[in-house]
Design a protein around this motif. Sequence first.
Motif, PDB file in Angstrom:
ATOM      1  N   TYR A 340       0.461 -20.763 -25.988  1.00 58.03           N
ATOM      2  CA  TYR A 340       1.453 -20.934 -24.918  1.00 58.03           C
ATOM      3  C   TYR A 340       0.816 -20.662 -23.554  1.00 58.03           C
ATOM      4  O   TYR A 340       0.901 -21.465 -22.628  1.00 58.03           O
ATOM      5  CB  TYR A 340       2.627 -19.978 -25.158  1.00 58.03           C
ATOM      6  CG  TYR A 340       3.636 -19.959 -24.028  1.00 58.03           C
ATOM      7  CD1 TYR A 340       4.565 -20.998 -23.881  1.00 58.03           C
ATOM      8  CD2 TYR A 340       3.664 -18.911 -23.099  1.00 58.03           C
ATOM      9  CE1 TYR A 340       5.479 -20.979 -22.831  1.00 58.03           C
ATOM     10  CE2 TYR A 340       4.574 -18.896 -22.058  1.00 58.03           C
ATOM     11  CZ  TYR A 340       5.483 -19.929 -21.929  1.00 58.03           C
ATOM     12  OH  TYR A 340       6.380 -19.928 -20.897  1.00 58.03           O
ATOM     13  N   PHE A 341       0.145 -19.536 -23.454  1.00 57.83           N
ATOM     14  CA  PHE A 341      -0.395 -19.114 -22.153  1.00 57.83           C
ATOM     15  C   PHE A 341      -1.457 -20.104 -21.666  1.00 57.83           C
ATOM     16  O   PHE A 341      -1.454 -20.514 -20.500  1.00 57.83           O
ATOM     17  CB  PHE A 341      -0.990 -17.706 -22.280  1.00 57.83           C
ATOM     18  CG  PHE A 341      -1.259 -17.051 -20.958  1.00 57.83           C
ATOM     19  CD1 PHE A 341      -0.226 -16.753 -20.081  1.00 57.83           C
ATOM     20  CD2 PHE A 341      -2.556 -16.720 -20.583  1.00 57.83           C
ATOM     21  CE1 PHE A 341      -0.474 -16.138 -18.848  1.00 57.83           C
ATOM     22  CE2 PHE A 341      -2.814 -16.104 -19.361  1.00 57.83           C
ATOM     23  CZ  PHE A 341      -1.769 -15.812 -18.489  1.00 57.83           C
ATOM     24  N   ALA A 343      -1.790 -23.287 -22.481  1.00 58.41           N
ATOM     25  CA  ALA A 343      -1.170 -24.573 -22.124  1.00 58.41           C
ATOM     26  C   ALA A 343      -0.499 -24.481 -20.757  1.00 58.41           C
ATOM     27  O   ALA A 343      -0.599 -25.395 -19.927  1.00 58.41           O
ATOM     28  CB  ALA A 343      -0.156 -24.978 -23.195  1.00 58.41           C
ATOM     29  N   GLN A 344       0.182 -23.349 -20.500  1.00 60.29           N
ATOM     30  CA  GLN A 344       0.872 -23.188 -19.204  1.00 60.29           C
ATOM     31  C   GLN A 344      -0.146 -23.070 -18.066  1.00 60.29           C
ATOM     32  O   GLN A 344       0.070 -23.613 -16.991  1.00 60.29           O
ATOM     33  CB  GLN A 344       1.780 -21.954 -19.222  1.00 60.29           C
ATOM     34  CG  GLN A 344       2.906 -22.020 -20.222  1.00 60.29           C
ATOM     35  CD  GLN A 344       3.841 -23.184 -19.958  1.00 60.29           C
ATOM     36  OE1 GLN A 344       4.255 -23.438 -18.831  1.00 60.29           O
ATOM     37  NE2 GLN A 344       4.152 -23.935 -20.993  1.00 60.29           N
ATOM     38  N   ASN A 346      -3.112 -24.395 -18.004  1.00 63.30           N
ATOM     39  CA  ASN A 346      -3.661 -25.742 -17.791  1.00 63.30           C
ATOM     40  C   ASN A 346      -2.653 -26.619 -17.050  1.00 63.30           C
ATOM     41  O   ASN A 346      -3.036 -27.409 -16.182  1.00 63.30           O
ATOM     42  CB  ASN A 346      -4.067 -26.388 -19.122  1.00 63.30           C
ATOM     43  CG  ASN A 346      -5.233 -25.661 -19.792  1.00 63.30           C
ATOM     44  OD1 ASN A 346      -5.410 -25.729 -20.991  1.00 63.30           O
ATOM     45  ND2 ASN A 346      -6.039 -24.938 -19.024  1.00 63.30           N
ATOM     46  N   ALA A 347      -1.361 -26.440 -17.367  1.00 64.08           N
ATOM     47  CA  ALA A 347      -0.337 -27.232 -16.660  1.00 64.08           C
ATOM     48  C   ALA A 347      -0.318 -26.876 -15.176  1.00 64.08           C
ATOM     49  O   ALA A 347       0.031 -27.709 -14.332  1.00 64.08           O
ATOM     50  CB  ALA A 347       1.027 -26.986 -17.294  1.00 64.08           C
ATOM     51  N   LEU A 348      -0.704 -25.640 -14.858  1.00 67.13           N
ATOM     52  CA  LEU A 348      -0.773 -25.241 -13.437  1.00 67.13           C
ATOM     53  C   LEU A 348      -2.073 -25.725 -12.785  1.00 67.13           C
ATOM     54  O   LEU A 348      -2.317 -25.485 -11.613  1.00 67.13           O
ATOM     55  CB  LEU A 348      -0.724 -23.706 -13.319  1.00 67.13           C
ATOM     56  CG  LEU A 348       0.614 -23.027 -13.585  1.00 67.13           C
ATOM     57  CD1 LEU A 348       0.429 -21.502 -13.623  1.00 67.13           C
ATOM     58  CD2 LEU A 348       1.627 -23.402 -12.504  1.00 67.13           C
ATOM     59  N   ARG A 409       7.159 -13.189 -24.189  1.00 67.58           N
ATOM     60  CA  ARG A 409       7.185 -14.395 -23.357  1.00 67.58           C
ATOM     61  C   ARG A 409       7.423 -14.014 -21.896  1.00 67.58           C
ATOM     62  O   ARG A 409       6.858 -14.613 -20.983  1.00 67.58           O
ATOM     63  CB  ARG A 409       8.311 -15.333 -23.809  1.00 67.58           C
ATOM     64  CG  ARG A 409       7.932 -16.476 -24.708  1.00 67.58           C
ATOM     65  CD  ARG A 409       6.747 -17.250 -24.237  1.00 67.58           C
ATOM     66  NE  ARG A 409       5.837 -17.532 -25.346  1.00 67.58           N
ATOM     67  CZ  ARG A 409       5.993 -18.528 -26.210  1.00 67.58           C
ATOM     68  NH1 ARG A 409       6.986 -19.374 -26.101  1.00 67.58           N
ATOM     69  NH2 ARG A 409       5.122 -18.706 -27.191  1.00 67.58           N
ATOM     70  N   ASP A 413       5.212 -15.130 -18.838  1.00 72.16           N
ATOM     71  CA  ASP A 413       5.795 -15.936 -17.748  1.00 72.16           C
ATOM     72  C   ASP A 413       5.605 -15.240 -16.405  1.00 72.16           C
ATOM     73  O   ASP A 413       5.331 -15.895 -15.393  1.00 72.16           O
ATOM     74  CB  ASP A 413       7.277 -16.210 -18.021  1.00 72.16           C
ATOM     75  CG  ASP A 413       7.454 -17.262 -19.115  1.00 72.16           C
ATOM     76  OD1 ASP A 413       6.475 -18.011 -19.372  1.00 72.16           O
ATOM     77  OD2 ASP A 413       8.532 -17.319 -19.726  1.00 72.16           O
ATOM     78  N   LEU A 416       2.129 -15.807 -15.372  1.00 72.60           N
ATOM     79  CA  LEU A 416       1.944 -17.190 -14.900  1.00 72.60           C
ATOM     80  C   LEU A 416       2.488 -17.365 -13.485  1.00 72.60           C
ATOM     81  O   LEU A 416       1.894 -18.066 -12.656  1.00 72.60           O
ATOM     82  CB  LEU A 416       2.635 -18.162 -15.866  1.00 72.60           C
ATOM     83  CG  LEU A 416       1.933 -18.310 -17.230  1.00 72.60           C
ATOM     84  CD1 LEU A 416       2.863 -18.929 -18.263  1.00 72.60           C
ATOM     85  CD2 LEU A 416       0.646 -19.145 -17.098  1.00 72.60           C
ATOM     86  N   ASN A 417       3.617 -16.697 -13.202  1.00 67.93           N
ATOM     87  CA  ASN A 417       4.169 -16.776 -11.833  1.00 67.93           C
ATOM     88  C   ASN A 417       3.186 -16.203 -10.821  1.00 67.93           C
ATOM     89  O   ASN A 417       3.009 -16.751  -9.737  1.00 67.93           O
ATOM     90  CB  ASN A 417       5.485 -15.988 -11.734  1.00 67.93           C
ATOM     91  CG  ASN A 417       6.632 -16.804 -12.283  1.00 67.93           C
ATOM     92  OD1 ASN A 417       6.548 -18.031 -12.338  1.00 67.93           O
ATOM     93  ND2 ASN A 417       7.691 -16.130 -12.718  1.00 67.93           N
ATOM     94  N   SER A 420       0.407 -18.571 -10.361  1.00 71.36           N
ATOM     95  CA  SER A 420       0.881 -19.731  -9.611  1.00 71.36           C
ATOM     96  C   SER A 420       1.009 -19.433  -8.110  1.00 71.36           C
ATOM     97  O   SER A 420       0.777 -20.306  -7.273  1.00 71.36           O
ATOM     98  CB  SER A 420       2.212 -20.152 -10.231  1.00 71.36           C
ATOM     99  OG  SER A 420       2.897 -21.000  -9.405  1.00 71.36           O
TER     100      SER A 420
END
Length: 438
Positions: A340-341, A343-344, A346-348, A409, A413, A416-417, A420
């Motif tokens: 999960y981490f 993939a997220q 990489n999406a960023l 999670r 998250d 990730l914030n 980001s």
Amino acid sequence: MPMSGNNNEHESESESRFDASLGLGDFVVGERSDPLAPPAGFTEWRRGAVAWAAALYEPNMLGSADARTSIQYDGKAQSVINLCSYNYLGLANHPEVIAAANKTLAKYGMGACGSPMLSGMTDLHRQLERTMAQFLGREDAMLFNSGFGGALGTLSGLLRKSDVAILDNRSHLSLRDGAVLSRCRLGRFEHNDPASLEAALARRKDKRQLVVIEGIYSMDGDFANLEDLLNVAEAHNASVFIDEAHSMLACGENGRGAAEIFGVEDRIPLVYGTFSKAFGALGGFVAGSSETLDYLRFYAHSYVYSCALPPVVVGAILKAIEVATREPQRRTRLWENANYFRAQLNALGVNTGDSTTYIMPLVVGDRERMYRLGHELRARGLFVAPVDYPAVPEDRICFRACVTANHTRADLDEALNIVSDTFVPAQLQHAQRSNYAG
Ligand SMILES: Cc1ncc(COP(=O)(O)O)c(C=O)c1O
């Protein structure tokens, strides 16, 4: 560029005087007449105008190595999401592990107080040897009081001057140091590249050769290309040693590491790992044939001439193995979190290199930006490790994040914030500037 969390005047000024061309690789010189006196440049780097950068090293932990913990930052206690720990399965602070440690401490006291060879070890040490040998389907296992010492002692205890050790060029230093200590000839092959291994082995056909690989590479978080590398080693009749430090207990259906995942356990005669990662404790082990280990027990200096593991640690490890075996869902959670981490991230747009595991580099590619961001991340409550050259090449200077089974999670998250808000704009800004300049 966002400024660091250490935002007092002195440090801001220091940041503006940061000489990004200097790093740890520049201070390995004996420039002064006294070998006890480090190079002047190092002391300046550590204590002088650029101390704010080096301040990211040796952080003071104020709590356990759990998913959320507290560290000292900027003179205060700072709550952080902990992506710096190898406590992959959450066993370091598991209540049953702590209870087992307490019980063992009460019975055996603190230290083993002597070398296993001369002063012996407790029945618990013997039990752990048997447990590890059975767990890994090997004839025997032996224990070391450190993972590093285990790798060092095993390689230097078995390799001889006329031998050749062939290491992946991203091997951990404990492996390289062990081979150097043996005074054998050192060969290298390009990371995970069977053709390069083939060429290295072909160079020394007349010698005894040992191929040294890792299950998961500790900086890049990628698996060894086991099947292909073993095919090459076998074609050359070379023996193979695998370091499963980061993979043992956390990989494979039963936790027997990368070799279990790839179905190649019976093709690797000697397996080594550490108890400092997924086991949540301390120490190292090596498992293989009883003939090899009988010999090694007398020739691994870090075994013969160093105190046995404290029994309290052995008691904790035995319980950790029991919990990990009883609760395979810990491994499942670890892998779900990691996938999960990554993939997220990489999406960023974050470059996680070749990682396919719970270890992931967040590649920055620039020393100064890495240290500035490192402070900003800590100030925002995200604890990741700064990784500078020579641990990685200059263009892969990065942060290393390790995800664990205990992260929720919500933890991931929030992390990730923060990435980001900080890392992503800094990297984008840099890319835009480079495009503009180009
Ligand atoms: C691949 C590898 N081998 C060996 C070691 C040494 O283990 P320890 O920290 O238990 O001494 C490490 C440590 O991180 C490692 O990453």
